[in-house]
Design a protein around this motif. Structure first.
Motif, PDB file in Angstrom:
ATOM      1  N   ALA A   2     -43.914 -32.556 -64.168  1.00  0.00           N
ATOM      2  CA  ALA A   2     -44.876 -33.448 -64.795  1.00  0.00           C
ATOM      3  C   ALA A   2     -44.180 -34.474 -65.670  1.00  0.00           C
ATOM      4  CB  ALA A   2     -45.860 -32.642 -65.639  1.00  0.00           C
ATOM      5  N   LYS A   3     -44.702 -35.709 -65.632  1.00  0.00           N
ATOM      6  CA  LYS A   3     -44.177 -36.756 -66.502  1.00  0.00           C
ATOM      7  C   LYS A   3     -44.868 -36.635 -67.846  1.00  0.00           C
ATOM      8  CE  LYS A   3     -43.482 -40.139 -62.859  1.00  0.00           C
ATOM      9  NZ  LYS A   3     -43.905 -41.431 -62.356  1.00  0.00           N
ATOM     10  N   GLU A   4     -44.096 -36.741 -68.909  1.00  0.00           N
ATOM     11  CA  GLU A   4     -44.674 -36.730 -70.238  1.00  0.00           C
ATOM     12  C   GLU A   4     -44.773 -38.155 -70.746  1.00  0.00           C
ATOM     13  OE1 GLU A   4     -44.003 -33.308 -73.057  1.00  0.00           O
ATOM     14  OE2 GLU A   4     -42.084 -33.482 -72.000  1.00  0.00           O
ATOM     15  N   LYS A   5     -45.886 -38.450 -71.402  1.00  0.00           N
ATOM     16  CA  LYS A   5     -46.095 -39.762 -71.990  1.00  0.00           C
ATOM     17  C   LYS A   5     -45.285 -39.851 -73.267  1.00  0.00           C
ATOM     18  CE  LYS A   5     -49.822 -42.792 -73.313  1.00  0.00           C
ATOM     19  NZ  LYS A   5     -51.257 -42.920 -73.459  1.00  0.00           N
ATOM     20  N   SER A  14     -54.041 -38.077 -72.314  1.00  0.00           N
ATOM     21  CA  SER A  14     -52.977 -38.008 -71.329  1.00  0.00           C
ATOM     22  C   SER A  14     -53.618 -37.953 -69.954  1.00  0.00           C
ATOM     23  CB  SER A  14     -52.115 -36.758 -71.559  1.00  0.00           C
ATOM     24  OG  SER A  14     -51.138 -36.656 -70.553  1.00  0.00           O
ATOM     25  N   THR A  15     -52.967 -38.540 -68.988  1.00  0.00           N
ATOM     26  CA  THR A  15     -53.514 -38.513 -67.637  1.00  0.00           C
ATOM     27  C   THR A  15     -53.048 -37.285 -66.869  1.00  0.00           C
ATOM     28  OG1 THR A  15     -51.675 -39.842 -66.827  1.00  0.00           O
ATOM     29  CG2 THR A  15     -53.652 -41.024 -67.526  1.00  0.00           C
ATOM     30  N   GLU A  16     -52.021 -36.640 -67.344  1.00  0.00           N
ATOM     31  CA  GLU A  16     -51.468 -35.497 -66.631  1.00  0.00           C
ATOM     32  C   GLU A  16     -51.428 -34.284 -67.546  1.00  0.00           C
ATOM     33  OE1 GLU A  16     -47.813 -34.957 -63.486  1.00  0.00           O
ATOM     34  OE2 GLU A  16     -48.010 -36.771 -64.665  1.00  0.00           O
ATOM     35  N   LYS A  17     -52.019 -33.178 -67.071  1.00  0.00           N
ATOM     36  CA  LYS A  17     -52.072 -31.947 -67.860  1.00  0.00           C
ATOM     37  C   LYS A  17     -51.320 -30.851 -67.126  1.00  0.00           C
ATOM     38  CE  LYS A  17     -55.306 -33.649 -70.633  1.00  0.00           C
ATOM     39  NZ  LYS A  17     -55.313 -33.816 -72.016  1.00  0.00           N
ATOM     40  N   VAL A  18     -50.716 -29.966 -67.899  1.00  0.00           N
ATOM     41  CA  VAL A  18     -49.989 -28.834 -67.355  1.00  0.00           C
ATOM     42  C   VAL A  18     -50.631 -27.565 -67.892  1.00  0.00           C
ATOM     43  CG1 VAL A  18     -47.753 -27.658 -67.277  1.00  0.00           C
ATOM     44  CG2 VAL A  18     -47.843 -30.153 -67.261  1.00  0.00           C
TER      45      VAL A  18
END
Length: 111
Positions: A2-5, A14-18
């Motif tokens: 995952a890319k971190e902002k 954030s658009t990406e969650k883990v």
């Protein structure tokens, strides 16, 4: 992976969650749920807000964040230890001046 902002544009979005799992005591979970509920947040949003706050110096302006970070490094403390140090320093002020001494309108109340 995952890319971190990186940055401070909007620390609570954030658009990406883990998905991550943590083990906690029941007492800690109950405390967090109570705090989240009092703020009108679900548990995930509340925990994310707390952790993001620690990561970004609670959204303080860059100038203040840089000063705090420089002080933390000069004291050779981790972030957690530094926050404890700052809270302890505040407690010393409170012992001397009393709770809420710097609250809006506190000077008027003392008279």
């Amino acid at each position: 992976m995952a890319k971190e902002k990186v940055g401070r544009e909007d620390p609570f979005q954030s658009t990406e969650k883990v998905m991550q799992t943590f083990r906690m005591t029941r007492e800690l979970v109950a405390f967090l749920k109570t705090e989240a509920s009092a703020k009108g947040l679900d548990l995930t949003a509340y925990v994310n807000r707390l952790l993001e706050g620690v990561r970004t110096w609670f959204g303080l302006p860059d100038a203040a964040s840089h000063l705090l970070e420089a002080d933390r490094e000069a004291l050779n403390m981790g972030r957690y230890e530094y926050i404890l140090h700052v809270l302890f320093q505040r407690s010393l002020e409170l012992r001397e001046k009393g709770p809420g001494f710097d609250a809006p309108g506190a000077e008027k109340k003392k008279r």
